[in-house]
Write a protein that holds these residues in place. Structure first.
Motif, short mmCIF file in Angstrom:
data_model
loop_
_atom_site.label_atom_id
_atom_site.label_comp_id
_atom_site.label_asym_id
_atom_site.label_seq_id
_atom_site.Cartn_x
_atom_site.Cartn_y
_atom_site.Cartn_z
N LYS A 164 -68.42 -21.62 48.22
CA LYS A 164 -68.13 -21.04 49.54
C LYS A 164 -69.44 -20.69 50.24
O LYS A 164 -70.08 -19.69 49.94
CB LYS A 164 -67.24 -19.81 49.41
N TYR A 165 -69.83 -21.57 51.15
CA TYR A 165 -71.08 -21.44 51.91
C TYR A 165 -70.76 -21.49 53.39
O TYR A 165 -69.80 -22.14 53.81
CB TYR A 165 -72.04 -22.58 51.56
N TYR A 166 -71.60 -20.82 54.17
CA TYR A 166 -71.46 -20.86 55.62
C TYR A 166 -72.84 -21.05 56.22
O TYR A 166 -73.82 -20.48 55.72
CB TYR A 166 -70.81 -19.57 56.15
N TYR A 167 -72.92 -21.86 57.25
CA TYR A 167 -74.19 -22.22 57.86
C TYR A 167 -74.20 -21.78 59.32
O TYR A 167 -73.28 -22.11 60.07
CB TYR A 167 -74.39 -23.74 57.81
N ALA A 168 -75.22 -21.04 59.70
CA ALA A 168 -75.40 -20.64 61.09
C ALA A 168 -76.52 -21.50 61.67
O ALA A 168 -77.56 -21.67 61.05
CB ALA A 168 -75.78 -19.16 61.17
N HIS A 169 -76.30 -22.06 62.85
CA HIS A 169 -77.27 -22.95 63.50
C HIS A 169 -77.81 -22.23 64.74
O HIS A 169 -77.05 -21.89 65.65
CB HIS A 169 -76.61 -24.27 63.86
N ILE A 170 -79.11 -22.03 64.74
CA ILE A 170 -79.77 -21.17 65.72
C ILE A 170 -80.77 -21.98 66.54
O ILE A 170 -81.52 -22.78 65.99
CB ILE A 170 -80.54 -20.03 65.00
N GLN A 171 -80.78 -21.73 67.84
CA GLN A 171 -81.77 -22.35 68.72
C GLN A 171 -82.41 -21.25 69.56
O GLN A 171 -81.70 -20.51 70.25
CB GLN A 171 -81.11 -23.40 69.61
N GLN A 172 -83.71 -21.13 69.46
CA GLN A 172 -84.48 -20.12 70.19
C GLN A 172 -83.91 -18.72 69.99
O GLN A 172 -83.73 -17.95 70.95
CB GLN A 172 -84.56 -20.48 71.68
N GLY A 173 -83.59 -18.39 68.73
CA GLY A 173 -83.10 -17.06 68.40
C GLY A 173 -81.67 -16.76 68.78
O GLY A 173 -81.24 -15.61 68.76
N ARG A 174 -80.91 -17.81 69.13
CA ARG A 174 -79.53 -17.61 69.56
C ARG A 174 -78.58 -18.51 68.77
O ARG A 174 -78.87 -19.68 68.54
CB ARG A 174 -79.41 -17.87 71.06
N LEU A 175 -77.44 -17.95 68.37
CA LEU A 175 -76.42 -18.68 67.62
C LEU A 175 -75.74 -19.69 68.55
O LEU A 175 -75.23 -19.31 69.60
CB LEU A 175 -75.38 -17.71 67.06
N VAL A 176 -75.75 -20.97 68.15
CA VAL A 176 -75.09 -22.00 68.96
C VAL A 176 -73.86 -22.58 68.26
O VAL A 176 -72.92 -23.01 68.92
CB VAL A 176 -76.05 -23.14 69.36
N SER A 177 -73.87 -22.59 66.91
CA SER A 177 -72.72 -23.08 66.17
C SER A 177 -72.81 -22.60 64.72
O SER A 177 -73.84 -22.10 64.28
CB SER A 177 -72.64 -24.61 66.22
N ALA A 178 -71.71 -22.79 64.01
CA ALA A 178 -71.67 -22.44 62.59
C ALA A 178 -70.60 -23.29 61.93
O ALA A 178 -69.66 -23.75 62.59
CB ALA A 178 -71.38 -20.96 62.40
N ASN A 179 -70.76 -23.50 60.63
CA ASN A 179 -69.76 -24.25 59.90
C ASN A 179 -69.79 -23.88 58.43
O ASN A 179 -70.74 -23.30 57.94
CB ASN A 179 -69.95 -25.76 60.06
N GLY A 180 -68.72 -24.21 57.74
CA GLY A 180 -68.61 -23.96 56.31
C GLY A 180 -67.22 -23.47 55.97
O GLY A 180 -66.31 -23.52 56.79
N ILE A 181 -67.09 -23.00 54.74
CA ILE A 181 -65.81 -22.51 54.26
C ILE A 181 -66.00 -21.07 53.79
O ILE A 181 -66.76 -20.80 52.87
CB ILE A 181 -65.28 -23.36 53.08
N LEU A 182 -65.31 -20.16 54.47
CA LEU A 182 -65.31 -18.75 54.08
C LEU A 182 -63.88 -18.27 54.00
O LEU A 182 -63.03 -18.72 54.77
CB LEU A 182 -66.04 -17.88 55.11
N PHE A 183 -63.64 -17.35 53.12
CA PHE A 183 -62.34 -16.69 53.07
C PHE A 183 -62.42 -15.37 53.80
O PHE A 183 -63.44 -14.69 53.74
CB PHE A 183 -61.90 -16.45 51.62
#
Length: 146
Positions: free
Chosen positions: A100-119
């Motif tokens: 169970k991993y989750y990935y945050a994708h950041i551009q210039q210090g700002r969250l633009v997207s995320a993906n993964g599997i969390l409960f």
């Protein structure tokens, strides 16, 4: 190493536009799975400020994640196009949940997207399944000691 193993099969549904925003404001696309309130993927149409240590608190607020579930930052990488990717492991009572991993994708210090599997909820007894005496006996038998 002690870890929790939970089986999981994907049955995702994708939402766009207003339907996505009903789940998460400022989102333009969300892919949800019936087993969790946390999206498998989301993309924001307007990025939001990102703080690595505060990501779990933000997710917890947005998706009603139960107490005892948390994230541990495993890795931070920057790619060639300027995105920074944060990889988190989900924990239950500080025990890693296998896979169970989750990935945050950041551009210039700002969250633009995320993906993964969390409960967002887990029901599990994370306590010991054998007592100390049985554990010692098993260990001594394993090394052929008496």
């Amino acid at each position: 190493m002690l870890f929790i193993l939970i089986s999981y099969t994907s049955n995702a549904q994708t939402y766009y536009g207003q339907k996505a925003q009903n789940i998460l404001s400022e989102s333009e696309l969300i892919r949800m799975n019936e087993r969790s309130n946390v999206p498998e993927f989301f993309r924001l149409k307007k990025s939001i400020p990102f703080v690595a240590d505060g990501f779990h608190d933000w997710l917890k607020k947005e998706f009603e994640i139960q107490a005892g579930l948390s994230l541990s930052l495993l890795k931070r990488e920057q790619d060639k196009i300027g995105l920074t990717h944060f990889r988190y492991q989900q924990l239950y009572n500080n025990i890693p949940i296998h896979g169970k991993y989750y990935y945050a994708h950041i551009q210039q210090g700002r969250l633009v997207s995320a993906n993964g599997i969390l409960f967002n909820q887990v029901t599990s007894n994370s306590g010991p399944t054998i007592n100390e005496e049985k554990a010692l006996e098993s260990a001594l038998n394993h090394v052929n000691a008496t």
